[in-house]
Design an enzyme around this catalytic site. Structure first.
Site, short mmCIF file in Angstrom:
data_model
loop_
_atom_site.label_atom_id
_atom_site.label_comp_id
_atom_site.label_asym_id
_atom_site.label_seq_id
_atom_site.Cartn_x
_atom_site.Cartn_y
_atom_site.Cartn_z
N ARG A 126 26.73 13.34 43.73
CA ARG A 126 26.67 13.40 42.47
C ARG A 126 25.12 14.86 42.54
O ARG A 126 25.54 15.04 43.57
CB ARG A 126 25.09 12.52 41.47
CG ARG A 126 23.98 12.45 42.78
CD ARG A 126 23.41 11.03 42.23
NE ARG A 126 21.71 11.11 43.47
CZ ARG A 126 21.06 10.18 42.38
NH1 ARG A 126 21.48 8.64 42.37
NH2 ARG A 126 20.54 10.08 43.98
N GLY A 186 16.16 5.18 41.96
CA GLY A 186 15.73 4.07 42.39
C GLY A 186 15.37 3.52 41.17
O GLY A 186 14.54 2.51 41.23
N TYR A 233 12.41 32.05 15.64
CA TYR A 233 12.12 31.63 16.80
C TYR A 233 11.07 30.51 16.70
O TYR A 233 11.11 29.49 16.44
CB TYR A 233 10.57 32.58 16.74
CG TYR A 233 10.15 32.52 15.64
CD1 TYR A 233 8.83 31.44 15.90
CD2 TYR A 233 9.10 33.28 14.20
CE1 TYR A 233 7.69 32.00 15.18
CE2 TYR A 233 8.61 33.67 13.50
CZ TYR A 233 7.66 31.72 13.74
OH TYR A 233 6.39 31.83 12.48
N LYS A 253 27.89 7.14 38.47
CA LYS A 253 28.37 6.86 40.18
C LYS A 253 29.68 6.45 39.84
O LYS A 253 31.12 6.43 40.50
CB LYS A 253 27.24 5.42 40.35
CG LYS A 253 27.75 5.21 42.50
CD LYS A 253 26.42 4.29 41.86
CE LYS A 253 25.24 5.16 42.04
NZ LYS A 253 24.44 3.97 42.76
N GLU A 281 3.38 22.19 7.06
CA GLU A 281 3.35 20.91 7.20
C GLU A 281 3.26 19.37 7.24
O GLU A 281 2.46 18.62 7.33
CB GLU A 281 2.25 21.11 8.58
CG GLU A 281 1.32 22.16 7.63
CD GLU A 281 0.07 22.43 8.31
OE1 GLU A 281 0.37 22.12 9.52
OE2 GLU A 281 -0.89 23.25 7.80
N ARG A 286 -5.02 30.20 16.53
CA ARG A 286 -5.97 29.43 15.63
C ARG A 286 -7.18 30.23 15.80
O ARG A 286 -7.70 30.18 16.97
CB ARG A 286 -5.25 27.90 16.41
CG ARG A 286 -4.40 27.35 16.66
CD ARG A 286 -4.00 26.12 17.10
NE ARG A 286 -3.59 26.57 18.46
CZ ARG A 286 -2.76 26.69 19.97
NH1 ARG A 286 -2.33 25.21 19.42
NH2 ARG A 286 -2.85 27.02 20.73
N SER A 313 6.59 28.59 8.53
CA SER A 313 6.24 28.07 10.43
C SER A 313 6.24 26.84 10.57
O SER A 313 5.08 26.48 9.81
CB SER A 313 5.22 28.38 10.89
OG SER A 313 5.32 28.24 12.30
N HIS A 371 12.15 7.65 48.64
CA HIS A 371 11.88 7.43 47.20
C HIS A 371 11.03 8.53 46.70
O HIS A 371 11.31 9.23 45.40
CB HIS A 371 11.61 5.84 46.58
CG HIS A 371 11.16 6.02 45.35
ND1 HIS A 371 10.25 6.22 44.81
CD2 HIS A 371 12.07 6.23 43.44
CE1 HIS A 371 10.08 5.43 43.71
NE2 HIS A 371 11.21 5.25 43.11
N ASN A 428 3.14 18.93 14.14
CA ASN A 428 2.80 18.39 15.54
C ASN A 428 1.87 17.27 13.65
O ASN A 428 1.89 15.78 14.01
CB ASN A 428 1.27 18.95 15.17
CG ASN A 428 2.09 19.65 17.12
OD1 ASN A 428 3.38 19.32 17.41
ND2 ASN A 428 0.62 20.91 17.80
N CYS A 453 5.49 26.26 15.10
CA CYS A 453 4.41 26.21 16.39
C CYS A 453 3.96 25.31 16.82
O CYS A 453 3.18 25.19 17.11
CB CYS A 453 3.46 27.48 15.51
SG CYS A 453 3.06 26.37 14.01
N ARG A 480 26.29 -2.33 42.43
CA ARG A 480 25.55 -1.38 41.98
C ARG A 480 25.14 -0.61 40.88
O ARG A 480 26.00 -0.05 41.05
CB ARG A 480 25.29 -0.13 43.38
CG ARG A 480 25.25 -0.55 44.74
CD ARG A 480 25.98 0.52 45.37
NE ARG A 480 24.74 1.98 46.24
CZ ARG A 480 25.45 2.82 46.28
NH1 ARG A 480 26.62 3.21 46.93
NH2 ARG A 480 24.15 4.02 46.62
N MET A 514 16.98 1.63 38.82
CA MET A 514 18.09 0.40 38.50
C MET A 514 18.58 -0.79 40.27
O MET A 514 18.06 0.65 41.23
CB MET A 514 19.36 0.56 37.89
CG MET A 514 18.45 1.24 36.00
SD MET A 514 19.83 1.02 35.12
CE MET A 514 20.51 2.58 35.99
N GLY A 535 4.70 23.89 11.00
CA GLY A 535 3.81 22.64 11.84
C GLY A 535 3.94 20.99 11.92
O GLY A 535 3.39 20.95 11.67
#
Length: 872
Positions: free
Chosen positions: A336, A101, A850, A22, A744, A561, A763, A454, A767, A830, A92, A103, A765
């Site tokens: 903006r 909206g 990839y 801003k 993993e 899987r 690959s 809003h 997670n 993956c 502001r 802050m 993993g």
């Protein structure tokens, strides 16, 4: 000495990191000669210093604020606290990233009893002065002191009701004076002190409040959702007030240079006469469309249209502008890059290239990858829609379709979502405190508010379907009911459906269908694919998901899987028979039943994917996951398996583990039961041989999961190679295949150079790698991560956004070690991080070949990969 405060005349748009978005744009508009009220910006560095100093504004910063205040007083010829010619200011927030909206703002700062009395006499317009004063008291109480707005709003509503008035605008000067006095009394009741009368104290308190709002709950949630670091801080803009509430030749509004819902190249927005800015966005009064300003104030409209064109060309993007008209004179308060729907973002990007304003590379950076999610979700089924009755009509605030159970608070929506429900958030009007519920809901319905309220702005940014301003509905928040004009009552938990593209509200659940993607999406994504170097695959476990992945542009399957194929009802019996087998021979009988099922699945997937690569992960989860757990479930299974209840229950108990995610799963199953890996290899290789006889040239990629040691991989790979080579030889065909592993486990990343001796591909993993690196259970972490966010330990969920400093370091180490041993090793990811934009950019940067993600996130990953290339 560090400079913490800058006049608008000292900045420009390239100083966004220091001045916030801003402040930088106010400085830029000032610099190019647009009508911007004067002011100054307290920097983001001052905000960070505020927190470093224990949430205190230092004397050094205060001194610089007061120095700039004196300069502003000289420039305007007004003085803060002067009785006859007072300088009033707005205070502001303004972070470097737009956070609409989230802050806090304070308007009309500088008013006190003496100033109000003198200014009323000077202007001859006491209604305007006391309207401004009562607004200031309420804002100060809310923003600076944290008192509820409800106490003040009840007073306003009671006076209007007692006088039979519909709108604030109908209140007289005497009414405004009475409201102001009552507001001061409420403030004293709440605080124990009189309303502050020293304008400089008011200013410092307001600056402190804006800094404080950087760490309020809604701002923290918004930052977490939009990947905005807490370390950025917020700037504070102090600006000379101009008054849209001065009378019928004054007003305020919000407008976009193009339609933010559709992208159409037409001025779009709303305004109100005799109002201040919050009236438009809060939905308290229904605003007028910007086009009618052309008739009511033709000169102002012409000037505003010219400024809109100047700003769009200057910033090379659609602009979101706030403006005020005071006594017929136009002032610009903000510009903006405008939040927009995904469809609008694509149209604007394509059109700006056609208009010669942007290059294709620049256009690609104008679309947020996560926005594409909006285009990839269902619409209403046309036949089912014909049976549904429209119960109300509102504004089409954010497109898309949503159906779900209605709830009347953000908290109830979040609870219902946690219980697995699809929900619609129904509110009189939303406020920033509703941010979490808005994110959790499938759709948002508000009774009040316009297209720039809003609810509308935030929903568009989130990609949530939203219908706003449905004034024909009556909400009772206490009773939790919604009533139509015809008297039809909907209670909490009832179904509603929303069409955010038409504004229609339907009184039932409506089926949905998959979206169609074409037009600007196709044009834009063709640019994306021409620019990116990182390939994008999908995680798909069946023919349906594979087809969906191809539709969204996947270039292969990075994770199939195999265990997900076992849960279908007709297959689970054979799987349970395999698990409960007590000898190898019994297990092989069961595996021979499973083999044709798996082979058939792989054939279908290979046919769909054609020449695209398919990576098949061997059985990964703990075996007990496939077994029943209650006595009621165990009894019929025991009968079917020809076992006693006690024997089966004992077998199930023996398979249970204290920590199954780190237990007997992945490659460990193949070490204990080699026949499982042998069966899966037969299924993969036989399927490949069969479809290649049909004319395809499939090269399957076999992925061994959860490896932590080279010898472990060698053990399982030996089974795979022996089985595969015999099948290929016996079939008299030539068939290539690759064997690799998932990285993993942290130990595998540390020893990647060793593991790469036998792994043709890695690959990641992420997670499980995240789970094991942090020591967090990904199934349980959500129970305590909220505390980590609240205490500023974490800013984001490491399972949603890749931790580049820790987990990412392991990934990068494994990449480099793997390449040292095997320069041509194929590298991918993956985990679901493969569809998260900042994680995709990281994958590009460290040299992966990839990423792979769920089918619906494929377009997101494609765009993120292209943006990563353009940013190089």
């Amino acid at each position: 000495m560090t400079k913490y405060v800058y006049a608008f005349s000292e900045g420009n748009k390239d100083m966004k990191n220091l001045l916030g978005g801003k402040g930088a744009n106010l400085a830029e508009m000032t610099g190019i000669g647009l009508p911007v009220p004067s002011g100054f910006t307290v920097t983001t560095e001052a905000c960070n210093k505020y927190y470093e100093d224990g949430t205190k504004i230092s004397d050094e910063v205060k001194g610089q604020i007061f120095t700039k205040l004196e300069e502003l007083e000289k420039m305007t010829g007004k003085k803060l606290g002067d009785i006859n010619n007072p300088l009033l200011v707005s205070v502001r927030s303004g972070a470097r990233a737009s956070m609409p909206g989230m802050m806090d703002t304070v308007l009309n700062l500088g008013l006190n009893d003496e100033v109000a009395e003198g200014f009323a006499k000077e202007t001859g317009n006491p209604r305007f002065i006391y309207d401004s004063y009562r607004r200031f008291i309420q804002m100060f109480a809310d923003v600076v002191k944290g008192y509820s707005k409800a106490s003040f709003e009840r007073v306003l509503d009671k006076i209007k009701k007692d006088k039979g008035l519909e709108s604030d605008i109908e209140l007289s000067a005497d009414d405004m004076y009475e409201i102001t006095q009552t507001f001061k009394s409420i403030y004293k009741e709440l605080s124990g002190n009189d309303f502050p009368q020293n304008p400089k104290e008011q200013l410092i308190e307001a600056v402190r409040a804006v800094f404080g709002s950087w760490m309020n709950e809604r701002a923290i949630i918004y930052r977490r959702m939009n990947d905005i670091p807490a370390s950025w801080g917020t700037a504070v803009n102090v600006q000379e007030m101009v008054y849209g509430n001065r009378g019928e030749t004054s007003g305020t509004g919000v407008a976009f240079t193009r339609n933010p819902a559709t992208g159409e190249n037409t001025l779009y927005g709303e305004y109100l006469f005799n109002a201040q800015g919050e009236d438009v966005v809060a939905g308290i009064r229904t605003p007028k469309p910007i086009s009618t300003l052309k008739d009511e104030m033709p000169e102002v409209y012409k000037q505003f249209s010219e400024i809109a064109t100047i700003l769009e060309k200057h910033y090379k993007d659609m602009q979101d502008m706030e403006f005020t008209i005071e006594n017929g004179k136009l002032f610009m308060l903000q510009t903006r890059n405008g939040k927009r729907t995904a469809a609008a973002a694509l149209k604007v990007a394509v059109d700006l290239v056609s208009e010669g304003m942007l290059t294709k590379e620049e256009a690609i950076l104008k679309v947020e990858p996560k926005q594409l999610d909006q285009l990839l979700h269902p619409d209403f089924d046309k036949e089912d829609l014909k049976k549904a009755k429209v119960i109300a009509k509102g504004l089409a605030a954010s497109p898309g379709a949503a159906t779900g159970h209605i709830y009347f608070t953000a908290e109830d929506v979040s609870v219902a979502k946690a219980n697995g429900e699809d929900t619609i958030l129904v509110r009189l009007e939303t406020s920033p405190e509703d941010i979490q519920g808005m994110n959790d809901a499938k759709g948002i319905l508000t009774i009040r508010g316009g297209m720039t309220s809003h609810a509308a702005v935030v929903a568009r940014g989130m990609g949530r379907c939203c219908v706003s301003g449905a004034e024909g509905l009556v909400i009772n928040e206490e009773a939790k009911t919604l009533t139509t004009k015809e008297g039809l009552v909907f209670k909490e938990g009832d179904y509603l459906s929303l069409d955010g593209s038409t504004g229609f509200v339907y009184g039932k659940q409506i089926k949905t269908v998959e979206p169609e993607i074409s037009g600007d999406f196709g044009t834009f994504m063709s640019w994306v694919d021409n620019m990116r170097t990182l390939k994008v695959r999908a995680n798909a476990d069946n023919e349906r998901d594979a087809l969906q992945a191809l539709k969204f542009g996947a270039e292969g399957i990075g994770l199939c899987r195999t265990e997900h194929m076992f849960f279908e009802e007709e297959r689970i019996f054979a799987v349970r028979q395999m698990i409960t087998a007590e000898t190898k021979e019994q297990r092989e009988v069961a595996l021979n039943k499973i083999l044709p099922m798996q082979r058939g699945d792989f054939e279908k997937i290979f046919r769909v994917m054609g020449s695209n690569p398919v990576t098949i992960r061997y059985l990964d989860p703990p075996l007990h996951e496939f077994l029943p757990h209650t006595d009621e479930e165990i009894k019929p299974l025991a009968e079917a398996l020809g076992m006693t209840f006690e024997a089966l229950k004992t077998r199930i108990e023996s398979l249970k583990e204290f920590n199954p995610m780190m237990g007997h799963r992945g490659c460990r199953l193949a070490v204990t039961y080699p026949e499982i890996a042998e069966m899966q290899t037969k299924a993969v290789i036989e399927a490949a041989i069969n479809v290649n006889k049909e004319g395809l040239s499939v090269v399957p990629e076999i992925m061994i999961p959860l490896v932590c040691e080279l010898k472990e991989l060698q053990f399982v790979k030996k089974i795979v190679v022996k089985t595969a080579d015999k099948l290929i030889k016996d079939a008299g065909v030539s068939l290539k295949y690759h064997v690799g592993t998932m990285i993993e486990i942290p130990r595998a990343a540390l020893l990647a150079d060793e593991i790469a001796k036998d792994a043709e591909f890695f690959s990641f993993g992420t997670n499980d790698l995240t789970q094991m690196t942090y020591g967090f259970s990904r199934d349980d972490a959500s129970k305590f991560l909220t505390d980590y966010y609240d205490n500023n330990i974490f800013e984001s969920d490491p399972f949603a956004k890749l931790d580049q400093n820790g987990v990412g370091l392991l990934v990068e180490m494994a990449v480099n070690k793997g390449k040292q041993t095997r320069p041509d090793i194929k590298l991918g990811i993956c985990g679901e991080h493969g569809g998260e934009p900042s994680s995709v950019e990281f994958c590009h940067r460290i040299g992966l070949n990839y990423v792979s993600c769920s089918p619906f996130r494929v377009p997101i990953a494609r765009l993120a990969a292209a943006q990563a290339k353009v940013k190089e």
